[in-house]
Enzyme design. Sequence first.
Site, PDB file in Angstrom:
ATOM      1  N   GLY A  16       0.774  -9.365  -1.902  1.00 50.94           N
ATOM      2  CA  GLY A  16       1.162 -10.849  -1.704  1.00 50.94           C
ATOM      3  C   GLY A  16       0.523 -11.776  -2.323  1.00 50.94           C
ATOM      4  CE  LYS A 206       5.537   2.692  -6.472  1.00 50.88           C
ATOM      5  NZ  LYS A 206       5.602   1.084  -6.046  1.00 50.88           N
ATOM      6  CG  ASN A 214      -0.200   7.111  -1.931  1.00 52.53           C
ATOM      7  OD1 ASN A 214      -1.010   6.474  -1.930  1.00 52.53           O
ATOM      8  ND2 ASN A 214       1.030   6.963  -2.933  1.00 52.53           N
TER       9      ASN A 214
END
Length: 324
Positions: A16, A206, A214
Amino acid sequence: MTRAVDIAILGAGAVGQLICRQLIAAGEHVGFIARHPHGSVSQQDSQARQYSQSQPLSFTPLVASEANHSPQPIDYCVPIVATNALDHLRLVVVCVKAYQVIDALLPLLNQLPRQCHILLLHNGMGPHLAIAPLIEKIDNRGLSLGTTSQGVLRQARWQIKHTGKGLTQLGHFTGTELAEHYRNAILTAIPNSEWVDAIVPCLWQKLAVNAAINPLTALHQCPNGALAKADFNEIIKGILDELVMVAAQDGVPLDKPLLHDRIYQVIQLTAANFSSMHQDVAHQRQTEIDQINGYICERAQAHGLTAPINAKLCEQIKLLAVTA
């Protein structure tokens, strides 16, 4: 007269703050949306600071402004937009964690002007399916989706460092399309970004990378590069097999050999990095497993199928998070 903030970031984490800085550097008028109404702000200084009129930040760029110098931090301020002062917004970029999207965005939908477009930019998949029907109920409201692989390190609460170039893909999903002015603004601001006609296949691609890297790096407490070992070949293939099968049932055909090569390319290019899920587990934070491998399981179930390898990874990560 000062131009009002018309682009807002919801979620002032590393991504962000990076997107915010890139938009500001391109001359856009950007602010952060306060995560809670003013009336519920605690009296503690650490929390009250978030609701001041502007927030000081520090950004270290990827490349130095002068040759033969290391990049130096840039200090700047970003306005904080109160949740009862959203009238001028025309684009909200949602950068919270995937599991936070619904709770963060739902309270704002009725307060945002009808012509304000929503762009979801987070890891994993799933929140768009819950948000889309709500977007479609409001005339002139639109929803776009995106994914970015830019590297960014959060050094402190309001301090980030840009650590790597990466592709950013954005595209329309439902409702009214994003106005050309704002589409051009965001593509101009974000390096190596593109607007694609079909964004959902990009998100699945993705997702494949995240689904392999992950959970395995979190479970084995290793950097991404360790997954290049032959020991991981079979499970990575199994994760990918299930993902491609489920995506096909969702009407998204994927090129399995191409995805396989992409996963190992990312492993090689980010060999020294630790994945976000590895970091979340290490710091005893909630992970995005439900929106990554869990999304594969969820979509499999919707089609009467199973994804046992991804389901087991979900269980293992959740158990690890409990015992960490």
